[in-house]
Design a protein around this motif. Sequence first.
Motif, PDB file in Angstrom:
ATOM      1  N   GLY A  70      -2.110   2.366   7.151  1.00  0.00           N
ATOM      2  CA  GLY A  70      -0.943   3.231   7.154  1.00  0.00           C
ATOM      3  C   GLY A  70       0.147   2.784   8.107  1.00  0.00           C
ATOM      4  O   GLY A  70       1.213   3.397   8.164  1.00  0.00           O
ATOM      5  N   SER A  79      -4.685   5.909   4.728  1.00  0.00           N
ATOM      6  CA  SER A  79      -4.574   6.303   6.132  1.00  0.00           C
ATOM      7  C   SER A  79      -5.860   6.982   6.581  1.00  0.00           C
ATOM      8  O   SER A  79      -6.463   7.765   5.848  1.00  0.00           O
ATOM      9  CB  SER A  79      -3.391   7.252   6.324  1.00  0.00           C
ATOM     10  N   GLY A  81      -7.307   9.390   9.471  1.00  0.00           N
ATOM     11  CA  GLY A  81      -6.931  10.270  10.572  1.00  0.00           C
ATOM     12  C   GLY A  81      -7.917  10.261  11.709  1.00  0.00           C
ATOM     13  O   GLY A  81      -7.539  10.321  12.884  1.00  0.00           O
ATOM     14  N   SER A  82      -9.204  10.163  11.406  1.00  0.00           N
ATOM     15  CA  SER A  82     -10.249  10.241  12.421  1.00  0.00           C
ATOM     16  C   SER A  82     -10.267   8.993  13.291  1.00  0.00           C
ATOM     17  O   SER A  82     -10.427   7.872  12.792  1.00  0.00           O
ATOM     18  CB  SER A  82     -11.614  10.420  11.752  1.00  0.00           C
ATOM     19  N   THR A 153       1.097  20.103  12.592  1.00  0.00           N
ATOM     20  CA  THR A 153       0.112  19.289  11.874  1.00  0.00           C
ATOM     21  C   THR A 153      -0.300  19.911  10.547  1.00  0.00           C
ATOM     22  O   THR A 153      -0.916  19.241   9.715  1.00  0.00           O
ATOM     23  CB  THR A 153      -1.154  19.075  12.725  1.00  0.00           C
ATOM     24  N   ASP A 157       1.761  16.825   3.437  1.00  0.00           N
ATOM     25  CA  ASP A 157       2.433  15.525   3.349  1.00  0.00           C
ATOM     26  C   ASP A 157       3.634  15.565   2.405  1.00  0.00           C
ATOM     27  O   ASP A 157       4.624  14.867   2.628  1.00  0.00           O
ATOM     28  CB  ASP A 157       1.446  14.462   2.876  1.00  0.00           C
ATOM     29  N   LEU A 204       3.237   9.031   8.276  1.00  0.00           N
ATOM     30  CA  LEU A 204       2.175   9.802   7.628  1.00  0.00           C
ATOM     31  C   LEU A 204       0.802   9.474   8.211  1.00  0.00           C
ATOM     32  O   LEU A 204      -0.052  10.363   8.340  1.00  0.00           O
ATOM     33  CB  LEU A 204       2.182   9.558   6.126  1.00  0.00           C
ATOM     34  N   ALA A 205       0.557   8.219   8.555  1.00  0.00           N
ATOM     35  CA  ALA A 205      -0.740   7.859   9.138  1.00  0.00           C
ATOM     36  C   ALA A 205      -0.917   8.518  10.506  1.00  0.00           C
ATOM     37  O   ALA A 205      -2.006   8.999  10.839  1.00  0.00           O
ATOM     38  CB  ALA A 205      -0.861   6.343   9.258  1.00  0.00           C
ATOM     39  N   ALA A 208      -1.762  12.059  10.029  1.00  0.00           N
ATOM     40  CA  ALA A 208      -3.177  12.264   9.709  1.00  0.00           C
ATOM     41  C   ALA A 208      -4.024  12.278  10.974  1.00  0.00           C
ATOM     42  O   ALA A 208      -4.966  13.074  11.105  1.00  0.00           O
ATOM     43  CB  ALA A 208      -3.652  11.164   8.759  1.00  0.00           C
ATOM     44  N   TYR A 209      -3.702  11.398  11.907  1.00  0.00           N
ATOM     45  CA  TYR A 209      -4.422  11.383  13.196  1.00  0.00           C
ATOM     46  C   TYR A 209      -4.209  12.696  13.943  1.00  0.00           C
ATOM     47  O   TYR A 209      -5.168  13.299  14.456  1.00  0.00           O
ATOM     48  CB  TYR A 209      -3.946  10.198  14.034  1.00  0.00           C
ATOM     49  N   ARG A 211      -3.427  15.569  12.722  1.00  0.00           N
ATOM     50  CA  ARG A 211      -4.088  16.648  11.986  1.00  0.00           C
ATOM     51  C   ARG A 211      -5.573  16.709  12.349  1.00  0.00           C
ATOM     52  O   ARG A 211      -6.165  17.783  12.422  1.00  0.00           O
ATOM     53  CB  ARG A 211      -3.890  16.425  10.488  1.00  0.00           C
ATOM     54  N   TRP A 212      -6.150  15.544  12.557  1.00  0.00           N
ATOM     55  CA  TRP A 212      -7.556  15.476  12.949  1.00  0.00           C
ATOM     56  C   TRP A 212      -7.746  15.843  14.426  1.00  0.00           C
ATOM     57  O   TRP A 212      -8.705  16.532  14.786  1.00  0.00           O
ATOM     58  CB  TRP A 212      -8.067  14.053  12.696  1.00  0.00           C
TER      59      TRP A 212
END
Length: 295
Positions: A70, A79, A81-82, A153, A157, A204-205, A208-209, A211-212
């Motif tokens: 990402g 992507s 997130g974790s 978060t 998207d 966006l990537a 995702a991080y 959000r996690w």
Amino acid sequence: MTRLLPPGATETRVPIAGGRMRVLRGAVEGPGTPVLLVHGGGYDAAGISWFRLLGALAPAPPVVAPDLPGFGGTTGIASIGSADDLADLLRELLRELGVARAVVVGVSMGGDVALRLALRHPDACAAVVAIAPGGLVERVGSAPLHALAWAGTRIPDAVLQPLARVAGRFAGATVRGFVRDASSLPPEVVAEFAAEGRAPGAGLAYGAYNRWAIGRAGMPHHLRSRVADIQAPTLLVHGRDDAMVPVEGSRTAAARMQLATLVELDGVGHWAQLEAHDRVLAAIEPVLAAADAAR
């Protein structure tokens, strides 16, 4: 787009996880312990975070610096997130490159990933260098500020992408806030960060991080209670004027780890590896020497 190459770097594409990961390497590789460089979030990429450090580290050790899924020029990998899953992917990358053990150097989000790589795959980590690492605080600032960050978060998207495109237009100005002295940033880095901010899917990537990493009331995956389990020698480097990631997290981590050293840099913001690369390099060199001696 043609992406930035740090001085003395070469570029390759590594087939992995169903895609192709862009990996930067030093042009000349010596016999020392390999170094894995892990960039940060936002609109970052390997050529941005490591513009000054990659060439400075080579040719003593082999140096590899990937663009995470990402980010930058990596393609075909969704992507992730974790930060735990990113650590697992980097372990797979090291195997693909034939690297058994490396000194893992990460900045910001990449520092979070580097610490997790040491926890999840201790056999792969000769040492860790975490520069202004994420993952070490229990929440984002005050309770109201954290609640606001968490709400951000939750934006889907489909809504976030057009917002990110607008924000990306101001990336060149935003990046100057990462350091105490904006004039210390190479103009090539500022231009590249701005270009990445305008690229399709930019941000966006990192979303995702976040959000996690950011829960409703705290950071559910923070490492404060787990860093003591890291067995690899660890260097924590943090600018005292970091306005993005509190230095308190690094201080707490260093106090809880048996093999940790904390270097605090006066007059330095979040991107110490760019703003004060000479001081960061001086701090890293003993880590590399110790890793070589222990081989």
